[in-house]
Design a protein around this motif. Structure first.
Motif, PDB file in Angstrom:
ATOM      1  N   ALA A 103       0.837  -1.212   0.000  1.00 51.28           N
ATOM      2  CA  ALA A 103       0.000   0.000   0.000  1.00 51.28           C
ATOM      3  C   ALA A 103       0.869   1.258   0.000  1.00 51.28           C
ATOM      4  O   ALA A 103       0.613   2.205  -0.752  1.00 51.28           O
ATOM      5  N   LEU A 104       1.913   1.255   0.836  1.00 54.28           N
ATOM      6  CA  LEU A 104       2.795   2.426   0.944  1.00 54.28           C
ATOM      7  C   LEU A 104       3.470   2.717  -0.399  1.00 54.28           C
ATOM      8  O   LEU A 104       3.481   3.858  -0.874  1.00 54.28           O
ATOM      9  N   MET A 105       4.030   1.679  -1.026  1.00 52.71           N
ATOM     10  CA  MET A 105       4.719   1.887  -2.305  1.00 52.71           C
ATOM     11  C   MET A 105       3.735   2.354  -3.376  1.00 52.71           C
ATOM     12  O   MET A 105       4.040   3.214  -4.197  1.00 52.71           O
ATOM     13  N   THR A 106       2.527   1.789  -3.343  1.00 51.59           N
ATOM     14  CA  THR A 106       1.512   2.176  -4.333  1.00 51.59           C
ATOM     15  C   THR A 106       1.138   3.643  -4.138  1.00 51.59           C
ATOM     16  O   THR A 106       1.044   4.407  -5.101  1.00 51.59           O
ATOM     17  N   GLU A 107       0.964   4.046  -2.882  1.00 50.25           N
ATOM     18  CA  GLU A 107       0.603   5.450  -2.618  1.00 50.25           C
ATOM     19  C   GLU A 107       1.723   6.401  -3.042  1.00 50.25           C
ATOM     20  O   GLU A 107       1.476   7.458  -3.636  1.00 50.25           O
ATOM     21  N   ILE A 184       8.108   0.728 -10.180  1.00 48.79           N
ATOM     22  CA  ILE A 184       8.189   0.172  -8.827  1.00 48.79           C
ATOM     23  C   ILE A 184       9.082  -1.068  -8.885  1.00 48.79           C
ATOM     24  O   ILE A 184       8.897  -1.936  -9.733  1.00 48.79           O
ATOM     25  N   VAL A 185      10.079  -1.088  -8.017  1.00 44.43           N
ATOM     26  CA  VAL A 185      10.979  -2.241  -7.957  1.00 44.43           C
ATOM     27  C   VAL A 185      10.716  -2.922  -6.621  1.00 44.43           C
ATOM     28  O   VAL A 185      10.804  -2.289  -5.565  1.00 44.43           O
ATOM     29  N   THR A 186      10.374  -4.218  -6.666  1.00 47.76           N
ATOM     30  CA  THR A 186       9.989  -4.894  -5.419  1.00 47.76           C
ATOM     31  C   THR A 186      11.065  -5.890  -4.963  1.00 47.76           C
ATOM     32  O   THR A 186      10.772  -6.858  -4.289  1.00 47.76           O
ATOM     33  N   ARG A 205       7.742   9.054 -11.310  1.00 50.29           N
ATOM     34  CA  ARG A 205       8.101   8.673  -9.940  1.00 50.29           C
ATOM     35  C   ARG A 205       8.583   7.228  -9.900  1.00 50.29           C
ATOM     36  O   ARG A 205       8.094   6.380 -10.653  1.00 50.29           O
ATOM     37  N   MET A 206       9.537   6.958  -9.013  1.00 51.07           N
ATOM     38  CA  MET A 206      10.018   5.580  -8.852  1.00 51.07           C
ATOM     39  C   MET A 206      10.141   5.255  -7.372  1.00 51.07           C
ATOM     40  O   MET A 206      10.433   6.121  -6.548  1.00 51.07           O
ATOM     41  N   CYS A 207       9.900   3.981  -7.065  1.00 48.45           N
ATOM     42  CA  CYS A 207       9.999   3.528  -5.690  1.00 48.45           C
ATOM     43  C   CYS A 207      10.844   2.262  -5.693  1.00 48.45           C
ATOM     44  O   CYS A 207      10.547   1.325  -6.446  1.00 48.45           O
ATOM     45  N   ILE A 208      11.914   2.223  -4.883  1.00 48.02           N
ATOM     46  CA  ILE A 208      12.827   1.074  -4.919  1.00 48.02           C
ATOM     47  C   ILE A 208      13.556   0.915  -3.582  1.00 48.02           C
ATOM     48  O   ILE A 208      14.008   1.912  -3.010  1.00 48.02           O
ATOM     49  N   ALA A 213      22.010  -7.166  -0.023  1.00 47.55           N
ATOM     50  CA  ALA A 213      21.160  -8.355   0.105  1.00 47.55           C
ATOM     51  C   ALA A 213      21.078  -8.792   1.569  1.00 47.55           C
ATOM     52  O   ALA A 213      22.077  -8.795   2.278  1.00 47.55           O
ATOM     53  N   TYR A 214      19.905  -9.141   2.008  1.00 47.20           N
ATOM     54  CA  TYR A 214      19.647  -9.644   3.354  1.00 47.20           C
ATOM     55  C   TYR A 214      20.101  -8.688   4.456  1.00 47.20           C
ATOM     56  O   TYR A 214      20.439  -9.090   5.559  1.00 47.20           O
ATOM     57  N   GLN A 215      20.170  -7.386   4.124  1.00 46.10           N
ATOM     58  CA  GLN A 215      20.424  -6.375   5.152  1.00 46.10           C
ATOM     59  C   GLN A 215      19.209  -5.463   5.198  1.00 46.10           C
ATOM     60  O   GLN A 215      18.320  -5.580   4.373  1.00 46.10           O
ATOM     61  N   VAL A 216      19.229  -4.541   6.170  1.00 44.96           N
ATOM     62  CA  VAL A 216      18.159  -3.542   6.161  1.00 44.96           C
ATOM     63  C   VAL A 216      18.459  -2.563   5.027  1.00 44.96           C
ATOM     64  O   VAL A 216      19.590  -2.099   4.880  1.00 44.96           O
ATOM     65  N   GLN A 217      17.459  -2.321   4.216  1.00 46.35           N
ATOM     66  CA  GLN A 217      17.638  -1.401   3.086  1.00 46.35           C
ATOM     67  C   GLN A 217      16.780  -0.150   3.314  1.00 46.35           C
ATOM     68  O   GLN A 217      15.979  -0.123   4.233  1.00 46.35           O
ATOM     69  N   GLN A 218      16.971   0.850   2.482  1.00 46.86           N
ATOM     70  CA  GLN A 218      16.135   2.053   2.549  1.00 46.86           C
ATOM     71  C   GLN A 218      15.158   2.029   1.387  1.00 46.86           C
ATOM     72  O   GLN A 218      15.562   1.825   0.246  1.00 46.86           O
ATOM     73  N   LEU A 219      13.891   2.211   1.689  1.00 52.82           N
ATOM     74  CA  LEU A 219      12.917   2.383   0.613  1.00 52.82           C
ATOM     75  C   LEU A 219      13.094   3.814   0.095  1.00 52.82           C
ATOM     76  O   LEU A 219      12.936   4.770   0.850  1.00 52.82           O
TER      77      LEU A 219
END
Ligand code: SAH
Length: 247
Positions: A103-107, A184-186, A205-208, A213-219
């Motif tokens: 929902a967040l990425m879609t918004e 949007i990159v998931t 707009r882009m969201c990624i 890998a396997y770490q905390v990432q930033q949206l």
């Protein structure tokens, strides 16, 4: 007289029962055994408690999340967890994202009905289905052939008609259909893929999720201004499966 009535009633109930049975069979064949009409209460609760309460305000996004039968997009054995507040395995070590993150990425994408959107990482097809009702066309790329085939069959069975699927490495985008109003990159990448930035329209707009890998990432939320300059904003720490491929 009475006996005729009883016989009629019996016949009618047998006919009704067989119609219902045929309907179940049709669903079983069409959508991997799920009935899209089920779980309406769970879906409403998910929208209220996980999505609206956490600050998602866009009515069209809330409506889309309330409409797509998420339980059809998860493996049968996880069907009763489909509306819970967490990601779910979908095979090949991949996951369908937590409802709030979808929902967040879609918004964030701020889409409108005339938009053409690219998704990298089809997975189950759920995010594509959510976008489908909000935009003109969705283009989605999945690297695993088996996941792409399965998502394609399900989206077709559920009659999402404006989604085009491709199997391949989404790092390179989908040039034939570019430019896109939103991307949007998931799956998480160490960098924002330059081919995707090129395929974004001015004003797009882009969201990624960006990070290892396997770490905390930033949206990350990215905007390409009309003069072509790029702005980026970190939205939230997230944990996604990695963007694979030979790039
Ligand atoms: N959006 C999906 C969930 C995505 S999980 C859903 O709604 O279900 C991330 C997906 O990205 C996985 O299916 C994974 O196989 C896919 N993926 C990883 N690297 C990719 C790449 N380079 N190109 C396309 N898809 C990729």
């Amino acid at each position: 007289m009475n006996r005729t009535r009883v016989r009629h009633a019996l016949l009618v109930s047998i006919l009704l029962a067989s119609c219902l049975w045929v309907k179940e069979e049709v669903w079983a064949g069409q959508a991997g055994g799920c009935n899209p009409k089920q779980y309406a209460a769970e879906r409403d609760k998910m929208v209220r408690e996980q999505i609206r309460k956490r600050g998602i305000k866009d009515d069209s996004v809330l409506r889309a999340m309330g409409k797509v039968p998420r339980h059809c997009f998860v493996p049968r054995e996880f069907e009763d967890e489909a509306y819970d507040d967490h990601p779910i395995p979908i095979g090949k070590g991949q996951t369908i994202s937590q409802p709030y993150i979808v929902a967040l990425m879609t918004e964030l994408l701020q889409v409108k009905p005339s938009d053409r959107v690219l998704e990298v990482g089809t997975g189950s097809g759920y995010q594509s289905a959510v976008l489908s009702g909000l935009v003109n066309r969705v283009f989605t790329i999945e690297i695993y052939p088996a996941l792409s085939r399965k998502a394609g069959a399900l989206l077709k069975a559920l009659e999402y008609r404006n989604i085009a699927l491709k199997q391949g490495d989404g790092y390179f985008g989908w040039n034939e259909h570019a430019p896109f109003d939103a991307i949007i990159v998931t799956a998480a990448s160490n960098q924002i893929p330059p081919p995707l930035l090129r395929q974004l329209k001015p004003g797009g707009r882009m969201c990624i999720p960006v990070g290892g890998a396997y770490q905390v990432q930033q949206l990350m939320f990215i905007r390409k201004k009309h003069d072509g300059t790029i702005t980026t904003r970190a939205v939230l720490p997230v944990r996604f499966v990695p963007l694979l491929g030979g790039h």
